[in-house]
Design an enzyme around this catalytic site. Structure first.
Site, short mmCIF file in Angstrom:
data_model
loop_
_atom_site.label_atom_id
_atom_site.label_comp_id
_atom_site.label_asym_id
_atom_site.label_seq_id
_atom_site.Cartn_x
_atom_site.Cartn_y
_atom_site.Cartn_z
N GLU A 1 14.84 2.36 0.49
CA GLU A 1 14.81 2.86 -0.88
C GLU A 1 15.71 4.08 -1.00
OE1 GLU A 1 10.81 2.39 -3.34
OE2 GLU A 1 10.40 3.11 -1.31
N ASP B 1 10.22 1.06 4.97
CA ASP B 1 9.61 2.02 4.06
C ASP B 1 9.45 3.35 4.78
OD1 ASP B 1 8.21 2.80 1.59
OD2 ASP B 1 6.45 2.92 2.88
N ASP C 1 2.13 0.68 3.07
CA ASP C 1 3.50 0.83 3.55
C ASP C 1 4.13 -0.50 3.96
OD1 ASP C 1 3.22 3.53 3.07
OD2 ASP C 1 2.76 4.04 5.14
#
Length: 196
Positions: A87, A3, A166
């Site tokens: 992501e 992340d 996170d």
């Protein structure tokens, strides 16, 4: 699973957070000093040319420090993992919100360097959809917390699991990425809750 964040550079799903040295922030005083020196020089003068070159050198040094850090970190990750999941972030939109902070982290450049390093080790970089609710979804029961805000760093799910924001996102990114590549149906696996 990794992340990307503003407070930390990367939060892996299986390790401690990876901090960013924030080279531009550290070199900001040098940039300001060189910029002020440039603005005080007469246009067209030799001294102005020297001041402009000096400012360029300051920026170049910061860029080289960041690039060196990115290469060393990317090499380490490419040699440690076979699959790396991230992501697909809207970095341009993030720059509009957080400006210099996002540019200083250089996440887009890091991903390019990581892809290059992975090509040498045989590792794979895979991005999951940017609209996947990695942050808001509990990795234990899959409940989505629609009330979660950017200020909430730790939150408790209705199932009782306590999540560090996170780390929870990184675990969800790992699960979603592995499942999307057919590496195993890990979306439904029950994992131990992260204690705050």
């Amino acid at each position: 699973g990794f992340d990307f964040g503003l407070k930390t550079f990367l939060t892996p799903s299986d390790e401690d957070e990876i901090q960013s040295p924030e080279f531009f922030k550290k070199g900001l005083n040098a940039v300001r000093k060189a910029s002020k020196n440039l603005s005080s020089k007469k246009k067209g003068s030799g001294h102005r040319k020297q001041a402009r070159l000096n400012l360029a050198r300051v920026h170049k040094r910061i860029a080289n420090q960041r690039r060196d850090y990115h290469f060393k970190l990317a090499k380490k990750l490419a040699e440690t993992y076979r699959y790396l999941f991230f992501e697909d972030l809207n970095l341009q939109g993030m720059k509009k919100l957080w400006g210099r902070k996002v540019s200083d982290l250089g996440f887009s450049d890091f991903l390019k360097i990581l892809a290059y390093q992975c090509s040498k080790t045989g590792a794979h970089v895979h991005k999951i959809d940017r609209f996947f609710p990695s942050t808001k979804r509990c990795h234990v029961c899959r409940h989505i917390n629609h009330d979660l805000s950017l200020r909430d760093r730790v939150w408790t799910c209705k199932c009782g699991a306590v999540h560090e924001r996170d780390k929870n996102a990184a675990i969800n990114i790992h699960s979603e990425g592995a499942s999307s590549l057919g590496l195993g149906n890990v979306r439904l696996s029950v994992r131990k809750a992260i204690a705050a």
